[in-house]
Design a protein around this motif. Structure first.
Motif, mmCIF file in Angstrom:
data_model
loop_
_atom_site.group_PDB
_atom_site.id
_atom_site.type_symbol
_atom_site.label_atom_id
_atom_site.label_comp_id
_atom_site.label_asym_id
_atom_site.label_seq_id
_atom_site.Cartn_x
_atom_site.Cartn_y
_atom_site.Cartn_z
ATOM 1 N N GLN A 151 0.753 -1.303 -0.043
ATOM 2 C CA GLN A 151 -0.065 -0.076 -0.026
ATOM 3 C C GLN A 151 0.892 1.292 0.093
ATOM 4 O OE1 GLN A 151 -1.287 0.401 4.692
ATOM 5 N NE2 GLN A 151 -1.910 -1.482 3.786
ATOM 6 N N ASN A 152 0.346 2.346 -0.689
ATOM 7 C CA ASN A 152 1.113 3.423 -0.716
ATOM 8 C C ASN A 152 0.187 4.728 -0.670
ATOM 9 O OD1 ASN A 152 2.103 5.869 -2.919
ATOM 10 N ND2 ASN A 152 3.896 5.158 -1.807
ATOM 11 N N GLY A 153 0.665 5.829 -0.055
ATOM 12 C CA GLY A 153 -0.182 6.976 0.028
ATOM 13 C C GLY A 153 0.693 8.071 0.034
ATOM 14 N N THR A 154 0.504 9.401 -0.374
ATOM 15 C CA THR A 154 1.084 10.472 -0.486
ATOM 16 C C THR A 154 0.302 11.694 0.357
ATOM 17 O OG1 THR A 154 0.364 11.243 -2.600
ATOM 18 C CG2 THR A 154 2.519 9.918 -2.450
ATOM 19 N N ASN A 155 0.625 12.612 1.053
ATOM 20 C CA ASN A 155 -0.023 13.231 1.570
ATOM 21 C C ASN A 155 0.822 14.649 2.149
ATOM 22 O OD1 ASN A 155 1.264 11.817 3.813
ATOM 23 N ND2 ASN A 155 0.428 13.389 5.203
ATOM 24 N N LEU A 156 -0.049 15.943 2.254
ATOM 25 C CA LEU A 156 0.690 17.159 2.606
ATOM 26 C C LEU A 156 0.795 16.858 4.248
ATOM 27 C CD1 LEU A 156 1.772 19.886 1.833
ATOM 28 C CD2 LEU A 156 -0.644 20.716 2.465
ATOM 29 N N ASN A 158 3.074 18.866 6.250
ATOM 30 C CA ASN A 158 3.080 20.137 6.946
ATOM 31 C C ASN A 158 3.039 21.295 5.800
ATOM 32 O OD1 ASN A 158 4.383 20.305 9.993
ATOM 33 N ND2 ASN A 158 5.351 18.512 8.981
ATOM 34 N N ALA A 159 2.379 22.306 6.458
ATOM 35 C CA ALA A 159 2.151 23.383 5.593
ATOM 36 C C ALA A 159 1.430 24.747 6.494
ATOM 37 C CB ALA A 159 1.117 23.462 4.407
ATOM 38 N N TRP A 160 2.608 25.263 7.113
ATOM 39 C CA TRP A 160 2.492 26.155 8.097
ATOM 40 C C TRP A 160 3.205 27.396 8.019
ATOM 41 C CZ3 TRP A 160 6.710 27.163 10.870
ATOM 42 C CH2 TRP A 160 7.577 26.087 11.060
ATOM 43 N N ALA A 161 2.611 28.608 8.411
ATOM 44 C CA ALA A 161 3.477 29.877 8.554
ATOM 45 C C ALA A 161 3.440 30.360 10.039
ATOM 46 C CB ALA A 161 3.107 30.791 7.795
ATOM 47 N N SER A 162 4.409 30.964 10.396
ATOM 48 C CA SER A 162 4.675 31.556 11.707
ATOM 49 C C SER A 162 5.227 32.543 12.200
ATOM 50 C CB SER A 162 5.415 30.230 12.986
ATOM 51 O OG SER A 162 6.557 30.337 12.514
ATOM 52 N N THR A 163 5.133 33.223 13.188
ATOM 53 C CA THR A 163 6.066 34.438 13.446
ATOM 54 C C THR A 163 6.229 34.442 15.174
ATOM 55 O OG1 THR A 163 6.037 36.750 13.727
ATOM 56 C CG2 THR A 163 3.813 35.790 13.944
ATOM 57 N N GLY A 177 -1.837 26.641 10.356
ATOM 58 C CA GLY A 177 -1.683 25.745 9.093
ATOM 59 C C GLY A 177 -1.688 24.197 9.490
ATOM 60 N N ARG A 178 -1.235 23.317 8.564
ATOM 61 C CA ARG A 178 -1.001 21.919 8.919
ATOM 62 C C ARG A 178 0.228 21.872 9.501
ATOM 63 N NH1 ARG A 178 -2.987 17.075 5.215
ATOM 64 N NH2 ARG A 178 -4.750 18.063 5.808
ATOM 65 N N GLN A 179 0.279 21.345 10.700
ATOM 66 C CA GLN A 179 1.490 21.199 11.593
ATOM 67 C C GLN A 179 1.438 19.970 12.484
ATOM 68 O OE1 GLN A 179 0.778 24.275 15.072
ATOM 69 N NE2 GLN A 179 -0.571 24.851 13.161
ATOM 70 N N LEU A 180 2.788 19.799 13.009
ATOM 71 C CA LEU A 180 2.897 18.515 14.114
ATOM 72 C C LEU A 180 2.759 19.157 15.501
ATOM 73 C CD1 LEU A 180 5.541 16.380 12.362
ATOM 74 C CD2 LEU A 180 3.138 16.708 11.982
ATOM 75 N N GLY A 221 -4.925 23.736 11.967
ATOM 76 C CA GLY A 221 -5.231 24.675 12.835
ATOM 77 C C GLY A 221 -4.205 25.538 13.194
ATOM 78 N N GLY A 222 -3.984 26.170 14.346
ATOM 79 C CA GLY A 222 -3.277 27.144 14.830
ATOM 80 C C GLY A 222 -2.817 27.097 16.403
#
Length: 518
Positions: A151-156, A158-163, A177-180, A221-222
């Motif tokens: 089985q194989n899968g691709t995903n986004l 992380n996609a976040w911005a910070s200050t 954004g999308r984060q851990l 989220g954030g």
């Protein structure tokens, strides 16, 4: 290992040949063995090369506009795993309790920094192969989530911005954004011992990226808060993504997380001490069949009904010099209330651990003992759910042979950690595992992985409390600056609960992995 927050790694030399033989499995399947043999050969060569060559590879980085830096980041983890689960009668004839499988996680990220701003985007490709179609254990959990192999899968991922200076105020931070997210890691300490204890014995117990699996879990989220010299306050709101044992992980779960955490940082007048107060709210409205100790008719009647759980907790870690070494101690506690579908949620968890590290001796031996305990439900027919709910953790940090987790569990442990060289880390663990309620289940898993799979499984305790004795060993080799080799082997001796549910009372798990970062 102790000097960093990376998960530790273990083994003894005389275990390697046994592990190589065991990982072949029945029928001469050599996938896991081939991976292990290659890693062992690479380890000896790479370690020798690293000892003689201290050159550092430059990052894939360039200068960008407006004083920014643009960096390309690579990560790849290849792991071969062996599973020899507690055998059941049907499994005994088809051998699906004993199998090997292999997985690879590749990540490609782009990081842009222009102080105090940062942007990070990361794509992930996950592949898992040779999974059992009629198996038990966590290899079979991949197949249950995605019923085909390979089985194989691709995903986004992380996609976040910070200050770090929102509205021009230093320390006022925002990350969206999308984060851990890892619970307990809002304010990492600088001291190496405190850092290891926080990262390996406290963090991710309730919320984590589940990176041990070949997919992991992200949060959409954030976070917003203030980071001062002496303290940190973090507030967040997230919608978790699919993931963990589910390779198709781009979509979001029908669940929400809200939290507030206050952290005390290291202060000179307190010595080496860090602590936290935390509040987490979890709302799960997925239309799934829950797993708990109620009769099946009650579970079916509540299908599709939400769980809304509040968790309040605190932790404290302290170290101080004593004689030829350093003493450490940590404690944590959680209380839960709210609704577990049609039931009232009332549960608890706590942990107390201590250790002594001989910092002046060769290998800096670190001996640790402790107890970690969480409540179970004592009556499946009343209107209260008393099992502590672990939310969305990285369960493997604390159950490294993950046939259990901290729900309805008591774990009395002893650990020995050695670091004979900055590039070598050893760890040996012993665990005495019991359940707190013999009328509940033995739970395993790391939380929701999709909108159709609950995320936890359970085995009836059948009126018994003794689960198993467990030992495991890790070896970690930082072969080069960019290559880390991990070896792990565990054996469990099943006790009363295992005897009442399985034919076999022994189980083994091992893996060999190579991690490349650049």
């Amino acid at each position: 290992m102790v000097a960093s927050a990376r998960p530790d790694l273990r083994h003894r030399g005389n275990e390697v040949s046994a592990l190589r033989a065991a990982i072949r499995g029945r029928g001469g399947r050599l996938i896991g063995g081939a991976v292990l043999a290659a890693l062992l050969a690479a380890a000896s060569q790479a370690y020798a090369a690293a000892a003689a060559d201290e050159r550092v590879l430059p990052p894939l980085q360039t200068e960008g506009p407006f004083g920014s830096t643009i960096r390309l980041e690579l990560y790849d983890r290849l792991r071969g795993e062996l599973v020899d689960w507690f055998a059941t009668a049907p499994n005994k004839s088809n051998s699906s309790y004993q199998y090997n499988f292999i997985g690879n996680k590749f990540q490609l990220g782009l990081r842009v920094r222009a102080d105090p701003y940062e942007l990070f985007v990361q794509f992930q490709d996950s592949t898992v192969a040779n999974l059992p179609r009629r198996g038990v254990g966590f290899g079979a959990t991949y197949f249950a989530n995605t019923p085909h192999t390979p089985q194989n899968g691709t995903n986004l991922r992380n996609a976040w911005a910070s200050t770090q200076a929102l509205f021009g105020v230093d320390g006022l931070f925002l990350k969206g954004g999308r984060q851990l997210y890892s619970s307990g890691m809002e304010a990492p300490p600088k001291d190496p011992s405190l850092s290891w204890l926080q990262a390996n014995r406290l963090s991710q117990r309730l919320i984590g990226p589940f990176d041990w699996t070949h997919t992991g879990r992200s949060q959409d989220g954030g976070q917003v808060g203030y980071d001062a010299e002496a303290w940190n306050a973090t507030f967040f709101g997230f919608k978790p993504t699919f993931g963990g044992y589910k390779v198709d992980a781009n979509r979001e779960l029908d669940a929400y997380l809200i939290g507030a955490v206050g952290s005390l940082k290291e202060l000179d007048w307190l010595g080496k001490t860090v602590g936290q107060l935390s509040y987490y709210y979890y709302d799960d409205s997925r239309d799934v069949l829950y797993v708990d100790n109620r009769p099946s008719a009650a579970l079916q009647a509540d299908k599709g009904r939400s769980a809304r759980i509040h968790t309040i907790g605190a932790n404290l870690v302290h170290t101080f010099p004593l004689g030829a070494g350093e003493v450490d101690g940590l404690t944590y506690g959680y209380g839960q209330f709210g609704d577990w579908q049609s039931l009232t949620q009332r549960a608890w968890a706590y942990g107390v651990e201590t250790g002594y590290r001989l910092t002046e001796l060769w290998a800096k031996p670190w001996l640790r003992v402790g107890i970690n305990s969480a409540s179970g439900d004592t009556d499946p027919n009343d209107d209260t759910h008393g099992t502590f709910f672990q939310i969305l953790p990285t369960a493997q940090l604390y159950a490294q042979f993950p046939f259990y987790n901290m729900m309805n569990n008591q774990d009395v442990l002893a650990q020995c950690i050695l670091q004979p060289d900055p590039r070598l880390s050893f760890r040996l663990d012993f665990h005495w595992l019991r359940v707190n309620s013999s009328r509940d289940l033995v739970y395993s898993g790391g939380g929701a992985t999709s909108n159709t799979f609950f995320g936890y499984t359970g085995t009836p305790a059948n009126g018994r409390n003794e689960l198993a004795y467990l030992t495991h060993l890790f070896l970690g080799i930082q072969a080069t600056q960019n290559v880390l080799l991990n070896l792990f082997y565990a054996h469990a001796w099943g006790q009363g609960i295992i005897h009442s549910n399985f034919v076999g009372d022994g189980a083994d798990y091992g893996y060999a992995e190579m991690v490349f970062t650049y």
